[in-house]
Design a protein around this motif. Structure first.
Motif, short mmCIF file in Angstrom:
data_model
loop_
_atom_site.label_atom_id
_atom_site.label_comp_id
_atom_site.label_asym_id
_atom_site.label_seq_id
_atom_site.Cartn_x
_atom_site.Cartn_y
_atom_site.Cartn_z
N UNK A 1 0.80 -1.22 0.00
CA UNK A 1 0.00 0.00 0.00
C UNK A 1 0.83 1.27 0.00
N UNK A 2 0.15 2.40 0.00
CA UNK A 2 0.81 3.70 -0.03
C UNK A 2 1.55 3.96 1.28
N UNK A 3 2.69 4.61 1.16
CA UNK A 3 3.48 5.05 2.31
C UNK A 3 3.93 3.91 3.22
N UNK A 4 4.01 2.70 2.66
CA UNK A 4 4.55 1.58 3.43
C UNK A 4 6.07 1.66 3.43
N UNK A 5 6.68 1.46 4.60
CA UNK A 5 8.14 1.44 4.70
C UNK A 5 8.59 0.01 5.00
N UNK A 6 9.50 -0.50 4.21
CA UNK A 6 10.01 -1.87 4.38
C UNK A 6 11.53 -1.79 4.51
N UNK A 7 12.04 -2.22 5.66
CA UNK A 7 13.44 -2.02 6.00
C UNK A 7 14.38 -3.03 5.39
N UNK A 8 15.67 -2.93 5.75
CA UNK A 8 16.71 -3.80 5.18
C UNK A 8 16.44 -5.28 5.43
N UNK A 9 16.66 -6.07 4.38
CA UNK A 9 16.64 -7.54 4.45
C UNK A 9 15.29 -8.12 4.87
N UNK A 10 14.23 -7.38 4.64
CA UNK A 10 12.89 -7.94 4.87
C UNK A 10 12.51 -8.86 3.71
N UNK B 1 -0.35 -9.07 1.42
CA UNK B 1 -0.78 -7.68 1.28
C UNK B 1 -0.38 -6.88 2.53
N UNK B 2 0.16 -5.70 2.30
CA UNK B 2 0.50 -4.79 3.40
C UNK B 2 -0.21 -3.48 3.12
N UNK B 3 -1.11 -3.08 4.01
CA UNK B 3 -1.92 -1.88 3.78
C UNK B 3 -1.13 -0.61 4.08
N UNK B 4 -1.71 0.50 3.74
CA UNK B 4 -1.02 1.79 3.76
C UNK B 4 -0.49 2.17 5.14
N UNK B 5 0.63 2.89 5.13
CA UNK B 5 1.23 3.51 6.31
C UNK B 5 1.77 2.52 7.33
N UNK B 6 1.96 1.27 6.95
CA UNK B 6 2.57 0.31 7.86
C UNK B 6 4.08 0.33 7.70
N UNK C 1 -1.58 -7.77 6.17
CA UNK C 1 -1.16 -6.86 7.23
C UNK C 1 -1.98 -5.58 7.07
N UNK C 2 -2.64 -5.13 8.13
CA UNK C 2 -3.50 -3.95 8.06
C UNK C 2 -2.72 -2.65 7.96
N UNK C 3 -3.44 -1.56 8.05
CA UNK C 3 -2.83 -0.23 7.92
C UNK C 3 -2.27 0.24 9.26
N UNK C 4 -1.26 1.13 9.17
CA UNK C 4 -0.67 1.77 10.34
C UNK C 4 -0.11 0.77 11.35
N UNK C 5 0.38 -0.35 10.87
CA UNK C 5 1.01 -1.34 11.76
C UNK C 5 2.49 -1.01 11.93
N UNK C 6 3.02 -1.35 13.09
CA UNK C 6 4.45 -1.23 13.36
C UNK C 6 4.99 -2.62 13.65
N UNK D 1 -5.54 -3.64 11.84
CA UNK D 1 -5.01 -2.29 11.73
C UNK D 1 -4.41 -1.82 13.05
N UNK D 2 -3.38 -0.98 12.95
CA UNK D 2 -2.75 -0.32 14.11
C UNK D 2 -2.18 -1.34 15.11
#
Length: 345
Positions: free
Chosen positions: A112-121, A128-133, A147-152, A167-168
């Motif tokens: 999704x939009x604005x998803x950040x995926x770090x090194x070696x993931x 599916x990974x929803x927005x802002x996670x 994976x819902x939105x706004x997850x950490x 979500x969250x």
């Protein structure tokens, strides 16, 4: 960030006393806070600290406002409102943007939009990974996950295939979601592994502590309803169902197919045996062992309180004789009742 007393009062719908323009940029305890930090008083036994604190703003109850001469926010529940204010100063933004070049994302995955995926993931097929996670370094997402939105999702988390995260949701480092449940069938002199074909469902606003394990179901799913909070190093076995708003402290364990109700408070080191049911609104004190279903709300305990070792050893020996003593007492009571009956006659 900096925020003034008046801005805080307006944002969190609180009354205030003092300099409405005074600003704070962080939080601290009453004893450590400085004039640029906010603190709180939730427990009256710390009331004496109000006279010495250098905090710029203090959140306290209406009954305690007379004890403090500085800037304050008046709250019906100071601890809850402090938690809300503290989120303003919490840094939850990832230290990277977008998808790191070392991440491996399946072509069929949907990001999704604005998803950040770090090194070696790693993100598996059809997941599916929803927005802002945000996924921190070395997170593994299996195939067919949602994976819902706004997850950490913190570093080194593993979410195995077919699992669903709401979500969250916050999942702390090292947690394992969807490992095989401990399913074995005895075949004469050896064990046969029972395939674990279910998955894990985690509802909205849940939090999973570091190195906690939630096993996938054998056939049906293991389920956490919304707003379940699990501390570090907890074991949730296959096909467990945990009701909404239940909280579990560290090192507790729930065996397979147990069902825990809503709004339960489970202390550290508690064990719940398999296939049992715990109703809504139950508190289990630390180190309790639940060996039978609980069908009435309330607080339950089961462990011997701390004693000197020499006293504990004596009592441990006496525990072995409790059944014999109970039987003797029953005989004495029966004999006493028989004697009373004879005297009446």
């Amino acid at each position: 960030m900096k925020i003034s007393l008046k801005e805080l009062a307006n944002k969190f719908n609180l009354k205030y006393i003092g300099d409405e323009n005074h600003e704070v940029s962080g939080v601290a305890t009453l004893t450590k806070a400085n004039t640029h930090q906010l603190s709180f008083l939730a427990n009256s036994k710390y009331k004496s600290q109000l006279k010495q604190t250098k905090a710029g703003i203090v959140i306290l109850s209406d009954k305690d406002k007379g004890e403090y001469a500085g800037n304050c926010l008046i709250s019906e529940n100071p601890y809850v409102d402090f938690a809300k204010v503290a989120t303003l100063f919490q840094n939850t933004k990832p230290n990277f943007k977008g998808i790191h070049t070392t991440a491996i994302i399946a072509q069929s995955a949907k990001i999704g939009k604005n998803v950040c995926i770090g090194p070696y993931c790693v993100v598996g097929e059809n997941s599916e990974i929803a927005q802002d996670s945000h996924l921190e370094a070395h997170v593994t997402i299996g195939n067919n996950c949602k994976i819902g939105s706004n997850c950490q999702i913190k570093a080194n988390v593993v979410i195995s295939c077919d699992c669903k995260i709401g979500n969250r949701v916050i999942i702390h480092p090292g947690a394992i979601i969807g490992a095989d449940g401990f399913g074995l069938a005895r075949d004469k002199d050896k064990w046969i592994k029972v395939p674990q074909l279910g998955a894990v469902q985690i509802g909205d606003d849940c939090e999973i502590g570091a190195n906690t394990t939630i096993d996938r179901g054998t056939l049906d799913d293991t389920i956490l309803e919304q707003d379940v909070r699990l501390d570090n190093q907890i074991q949730i076995a296959h096909n467990v169902h945990i009701g909404a708003h239940t909280v579990m402290a560290g090192c507790s364990a729930v065996a397979g197919s147990a069902k825990i109700g809503k709004n339960c408070f489970i202390g550290g080191g508690v064990g719940i045996l398999g296939h049992l049911q715990v109703c809504d609104n139950v508190t289990l004190q630390s180190m309790a062992l639940v060996t039978h279903s609980i069908r009435k709300a309330g607080s339950y305990s089961s462990i011997t309180p701390l004693q000197k070792t020499e006293d504990w050893r004596k009592n441990a020996v006496r525990f072995k004789h409790l059944d014999k003593l109970a039987r003797k007492l029953q005989k004495l009571e029966k004999r006493n009742n028989d004697n009373r009956q004879q005297n009446k006659n």
